[in-house]
Motif scaffolding. Structure first.
Motif, PDB file in Angstrom:
ATOM      1  N   TRP A   1      39.461  34.350  36.779  1.00 28.30           N
ATOM      2  CA  TRP A   1      39.879  35.725  36.515  1.00 28.30           C
ATOM      3  C   TRP A   1      39.763  36.576  37.772  1.00 28.30           C
ATOM      4  CZ3 TRP A   1      42.916  38.732  34.313  1.00 28.30           C
ATOM      5  CH2 TRP A   1      42.672  40.090  34.135  1.00 28.30           C
ATOM      6  N   ASP A   2      38.714  36.364  38.565  1.00 25.58           N
ATOM      7  CA  ASP A   2      38.557  37.100  39.820  1.00 25.58           C
ATOM      8  C   ASP A   2      39.714  36.810  40.775  1.00 25.58           C
ATOM      9  OD1 ASP A   2      36.221  38.264  38.963  1.00 25.58           O
ATOM     10  OD2 ASP A   2      34.911  36.817  39.954  1.00 25.58           O
TER      11      ASP A   2
ATOM     12  N   ARG B   1      42.834  38.564  39.398  1.00 30.94           N
ATOM     13  CA  ARG B   1      42.735  40.017  39.532  1.00 30.94           C
ATOM     14  C   ARG B   1      42.803  40.478  40.982  1.00 30.94           C
ATOM     15  NH1 ARG B   1      38.285  43.334  39.237  1.00 30.94           N
ATOM     16  NH2 ARG B   1      36.971  41.496  39.071  1.00 30.94           N
ATOM     17  N   GLN B   2      42.295  39.658  41.896  1.00 30.46           N
ATOM     18  CA  GLN B   2      42.221  40.054  43.302  1.00 30.46           C
ATOM     19  C   GLN B   2      43.260  39.343  44.162  1.00 30.46           C
ATOM     20  OE1 GLN B   2      38.145  39.138  44.270  1.00 30.46           O
ATOM     21  NE2 GLN B   2      37.333  40.445  42.641  1.00 30.46           N
TER      22      GLN B   2
ATOM     23  N   GLY C   1      48.254  41.953  43.817  1.00 32.67           N
ATOM     24  CA  GLY C   1      47.645  43.250  43.605  1.00 32.67           C
ATOM     25  C   GLY C   1      47.427  43.590  42.139  1.00 32.67           C
ATOM     26  N   GLU C   2      46.424  44.400  41.883  1.00 37.35           N
ATOM     27  CA  GLU C   2      46.101  44.765  40.507  1.00 37.35           C
ATOM     28  C   GLU C   2      47.163  45.666  39.885  1.00 37.35           C
ATOM     29  OE1 GLU C   2      42.226  46.295  39.900  1.00 37.35           O
ATOM     30  OE2 GLU C   2      41.199  44.486  40.613  1.00 37.35           O
ATOM     31  N   ASP C   3      47.860  46.446  40.711  1.00 38.73           N
ATOM     32  CA  ASP C   3      48.906  47.320  40.166  1.00 38.73           C
ATOM     33  C   ASP C   3      50.006  46.511  39.492  1.00 38.73           C
ATOM     34  OD1 ASP C   3      47.597  49.586  40.984  1.00 38.73           O
ATOM     35  OD2 ASP C   3      48.721  49.795  42.857  1.00 38.73           O
TER      36      ASP C   3
ATOM     37  N   LEU D   1      49.618  43.569  38.064  1.00 42.10           N
ATOM     38  CA  LEU D   1      49.075  43.026  36.821  1.00 42.10           C
ATOM     39  C   LEU D   1      48.991  44.088  35.734  1.00 42.10           C
ATOM     40  CD1 LEU D   1      46.148  40.815  38.206  1.00 42.10           C
ATOM     41  CD2 LEU D   1      48.456  40.087  37.595  1.00 42.10           C
ATOM     42  N   ARG D   2      48.707  45.312  36.135  1.00 45.40           N
ATOM     43  CA  ARG D   2      48.597  46.392  35.151  1.00 45.40           C
ATOM     44  C   ARG D   2      49.955  46.831  34.610  1.00 45.40           C
ATOM     45  NH1 ARG D   2      44.567  48.599  38.855  1.00 45.40           N
ATOM     46  NH2 ARG D   2      42.489  48.436  37.901  1.00 45.40           N
TER      47      ARG D   2
ATOM     48  N   LEU E   1      42.419  46.105  33.129  1.00 45.60           N
ATOM     49  CA  LEU E   1      41.955  44.831  33.680  1.00 45.60           C
ATOM     50  C   LEU E   1      40.431  44.820  33.691  1.00 45.60           C
ATOM     51  CD1 LEU E   1      44.384  44.414  36.722  1.00 45.60           C
ATOM     52  CD2 LEU E   1      44.648  43.513  34.403  1.00 45.60           C
TER      53      LEU E   1
ATOM     54  N   PRO F   1      36.691  43.881  34.396  1.00 42.97           N
ATOM     55  CA  PRO F   1      36.113  43.112  35.509  1.00 42.97           C
ATOM     56  C   PRO F   1      35.546  41.775  35.066  1.00 42.97           C
ATOM     57  CG  PRO F   1      34.659  44.923  34.892  1.00 42.97           C
ATOM     58  CD  PRO F   1      35.934  45.116  34.126  1.00 42.97           C
TER      59      PRO F   1
END
Length: 310
Positions: free
Chosen positions: A33-34, A37-38, A42-44, A46-47, A127, A129
């Motif tokens: 998952w880390d 997510r990383q 980018g997290e944007d 994924l969101r 997302l 943590p």
């Protein structure tokens, strides 16, 4: 004393990042998952509400394109003939082109507008943590698959039993009696939308972690493509799921040959309970019976038998 305290602090610093992956609250999925997510995307990304749609579409075409290559240009390969369910049925470019047109048309007219609407009206995906627990991750996916298996069994059964539903909505999918990968989404828009909704909502029932939902969607796509690919490969689930509980490519291939059977998309539980399961052994018995009738010369029965078993 100071040295002992220093050593203890070093031990805590060493153990803490390891312990968080092995305690009941966390598990081995955390590094995965880390990474997701990383990652470089980018997290944007994924969101974004568009991410599940783009992920599903890209993964779907990534699954079917290798089978298309094999169907069109690998017909004489040894392993193709070995693993193909109906080796005498050839997949041609006009067949592929026809299914491609419908697939792209559906994506353009229905998937794309729904994705735009989702982008406008759906809030960004949170997302967390922390990853889902391994047990939670597993049972949420398995339970969602089992629920969808029952939902689609009912949907599929109705769309064969009710003549209006079959004629106007489901018959398109049965144009080909020997499925190939592009037939997976060779669907009437009604079927594409309703089945898509059923597939999507099940993890929501459990409040699943977004990572669990995404993996469930990918597994559902892979299973659907496998059921229509026309091959039984060594890693096919039917080769390792016990008690013959998995339907897969063989059962769905038989469904396209004998449409009043094998309504489940994944398993065989409800088909067995409903008496609608049809296996390769059943098909061979049907062929043997037909041949015996033809051999005995009962001409009045031949037509009915051929219609029943083909």
């Amino acid at each position: 004393m100071a040295a002992e305290v220093l050593n203890l602090e070093r031990l805590v610093d060493f153990v803490t990042p390891i312990a968080k992956y092995v305690t009941p609250e966390q598990n081995v999925l955390q590094p995965v998952w880390d990474f997701v997510r990383q990652g470089p995307w980018g997290e944007d990304a994924l969101r974004s509400p568009l991410f599940p749609v783009v992920m599903s579409v890209v993964f779907y075409f990534s699954c079917i394109l290798p089978f298309m290559v094999v169907d069109l240009w690998g017909k004489e390969w040894h392993w193709t003939k070995k693993y193909k369910i109906q080796p005498d049925k050839e997949v041609t470019w006009p067949m592929v082109r026809n299914t491609m047109v419908i697939t792209f048309w559906n994506h353009l007219l229905y998937v794309l507008p729904s994705a735009v609407g989702q982008y406008i009206y759906t809030p960004p995906t949170p997302l967390p943590p922390v990853s889902p627990g391994l047990w939670e991750f597993t049972w949420h996916i398995v339970a969602s698959l089992i629920i969808f298996d029952f939902q689609y069994f009912v949907w599929h059964w109705l769309h064969h039993k009710v003549r209006f539903l079959y004629k106007h909505f489901h018959a398109l999918h049965h144009q080909y009696h020997s499925p190939f990968s592009w037939v997976t989404q060779y669907l009437h828009p009604w079927e594409l939308i309703t089945v898509g909704i059923l597939t999507t909502i099940n993890p929501w029932l459990f409040g699943s972690h977004c990572f669990t939902i995404w993996v469930y969607m990918l597994i559902s796509i892979a299973i659907s493509v496998e059921a229509h690919c026309g091959f039984v490969l060594p890693w096919s689930p039917m080769n390792w799921v016990p008690f013959g509980l998995w339907g897969g490519a063989v059962k769905h291939d038989l469904h396209h040959q004998r449409p009043y059977s094998n309504f489940e998309p994944f398993f065989c539980i409800w088909d067995r309970l409903a008496g609608t399961e049809f296996t390769l052994k059943d098909r061979q018995r049907a062929v043997d019976r037909r041949e015996k009738i033809e051999y005995d010369g009962h001409n009045g029965l031949v037509g009915r038998e051929v219609k029943k078993f083909n």
